[in-house]
Design an enzyme around this catalytic site. Structure first.
Site, PDB file in Angstrom:
ATOM      1  N   SER A 157      -6.205  25.777  19.272  1.00  0.00           N
ATOM      2  CA  SER A 157      -7.071  25.957  18.163  1.00  0.00           C
ATOM      3  C   SER A 157      -7.224  24.469  17.652  1.00  0.00           C
ATOM      4  O   SER A 157      -7.739  23.712  17.911  1.00  0.00           O
ATOM      5  CB  SER A 157      -6.495  26.970  17.320  1.00  0.00           C
ATOM      6  N   ARG A 218      -7.443  35.174   4.965  1.00  0.00           N
ATOM      7  CA  ARG A 218      -6.683  35.545   6.084  1.00  0.00           C
ATOM      8  C   ARG A 218      -7.263  36.803   6.982  1.00  0.00           C
ATOM      9  O   ARG A 218      -7.128  36.743   8.256  1.00  0.00           O
ATOM     10  CB  ARG A 218      -5.163  35.769   5.778  1.00  0.00           C
ATOM     11  N   ASP A 299     -13.376  34.531  23.469  1.00  0.00           N
ATOM     12  CA  ASP A 299     -13.369  33.749  22.221  1.00  0.00           C
ATOM     13  C   ASP A 299     -14.609  33.778  21.483  1.00  0.00           C
ATOM     14  O   ASP A 299     -15.453  33.007  22.202  1.00  0.00           O
ATOM     15  CB  ASP A 299     -12.552  32.794  22.512  1.00  0.00           C
ATOM     16  N   HIS A 329      -9.591  34.478  20.189  1.00  0.00           N
ATOM     17  CA  HIS A 329      -9.203  32.868  19.821  1.00  0.00           C
ATOM     18  C   HIS A 329      -7.860  32.552  19.923  1.00  0.00           C
ATOM     19  O   HIS A 329      -7.382  31.780  20.426  1.00  0.00           O
ATOM     20  CB  HIS A 329      -9.903  32.672  18.679  1.00  0.00           C
TER      21      HIS A 329
END
Length: 349
Positions: A157, A218, A299, A329
């Site tokens: 990432s 989040r 992803d 992801h």
């Protein structure tokens, strides 16, 4: 916690309390950033595992990760890549010395934004940070540790973005890179999601709701890092019984993720590193370090097509591997068997 404050154009760090297992380095010289500003009195928090004279592997993850990769003698708490970093594991801490650090501007022991009372300062009183800046910070930490070259840089990432930046700027200091779910620049899909997260943060901070803001941001991050098929498989049920406002299973899941996240993170570092991901740019044609690039079929933030483009443009030896997974992801955190094989192969190459 090493916070940052403005002082005549500089940023200086304040007091630090070290948790078990953590180490810290103080950079003796100001850190000049790509944006033109300087940080003074910079601290770098890190953890290091494995035999002292073994080849050194640097491991970096997403913006919510940090220096604590796995449980060890000094800190028994599980790390963010528990199982992948372990004695005899895919990143073998008996065979390799393994290093991880907290990001500049992030939510760890490395210099970061102060707690903010006013929304206009929320993450914005801290200079913009680029992946080249994170790479420079890494190189300066290696200098402090007396390390001339990494055996490998494993990044996932945001960590993959930093690995690519490090390979471009410091090719003589790394033998190879393994970049998971990262590309040469931020994809518009990722920028779109993160820009909405930052708008939520700003709006909630204006109303003195930092915890609620971070919780929602989040939750958006969790949705964007999963695939529709994964969410349908896990949360395809009806709302729980209990009235007309009963939450859907996925709604309860996101609320729980948000609550857990708020306990250990702050809005200001989230804002800084979210922006840093969007600013990411490297020049593939200037990356000569041998590289393994890993994408995930589902992803949506870093599509396989973008990683394939990166591979086609890189100057050095490169291979691109697509992992078939519904986990999106952050598949690297859950698809242990698939990524264990890739990690072993990359570190043995």
């Amino acid at each position: 916690m090493p916070c940052a404050e403005r002082n005549e154009g500089a940023v200086v760090s304040t007091s630090i309390n070290l948790p078990p297992g953590a180490e810290i380095a103080h950079l003796p010289q100001p850190l000049r950033l790509e944006c033109g500003e300087e940080l003074r009195g910079v601290f770098v928090g890190y953890e290091i595992l494995g035999p002292e004279h073994a080849p050194l592997v640097l491991v970096q993850g997403g913006i919510s990760s940090g220096r604590h990769l796995a449980a060890h003698e000094s800190d028994k708490a599980p790390g963010w890549w528990e199982g992948c970093v372990a004695p005899g594991g895919p990143i073998d801490s008996k065979r390799f010395r393994v290093l991880a650090l907290d990001y500049l501007g992030g939510n760890g022991l490395t210099t970061q934004p102060q707690l903010c009372e006013r929304v206009e300062h929320a993450g914005l009183g801290f200079p913009e940070v680029s992946t080249y800046d994170q790479a420079k910070l890494t190189a300066l930490l290696l200098d402090e540790l007396g390390v001339s070259e990494l055996h490998a840089f494993v990044g996932a990432s945001y960590g993959a973005m930093v690995a690519l930046a490090f390979a471009e700027r410091y090719p003589e200091r790394v033998g190879s890179i393994l970049a998971i779910s990262g590309a040469h620049q931020a994809h518009p899909m990722g920028v779109a999601w993160r820009s909405l997260q930052r708008r939520v943060l700003r709006l909630a901070l204006e109303n003195a709701l930092p915890g609620e803001a971070l919780s929602i941001a989040r939750g958006m991050e969790m949705v964007s890092s999963r695939s529709p098929e994964d969410l349908a498989r896990r949360f395809g049920g009806k709302p729980r019984e209990g009235g007309p406002r009963s939450p859907w299973p996925v709604e309860s899941y996101l609320e729980a993720c948000g609550r857990d996240y708020v306990e250990g993170f702050r809005p200001e570092p989230f804002y800084v590193l979210s922006r840093a991901m969007d600013l990411h740019r490297v020049v593939p044609e200037q990356i000569f370090v041998p590289a393994t690039l890993v994408s995930v079929s589902s992803d949506q933030l870093v599509p396989s097509s973008q990683v394939a483009e990166l591979a086609s443009r890189m100057a050095g030896p490169v291979r691109h591997i697509e992992v078939e997974s519904l986990l999106g992801h952050e598949a690297y955190l859950s698809e242990f068997e698939s990524f264990a094989v890739l990690l072993r192969e990359a570190l043995d190459a």
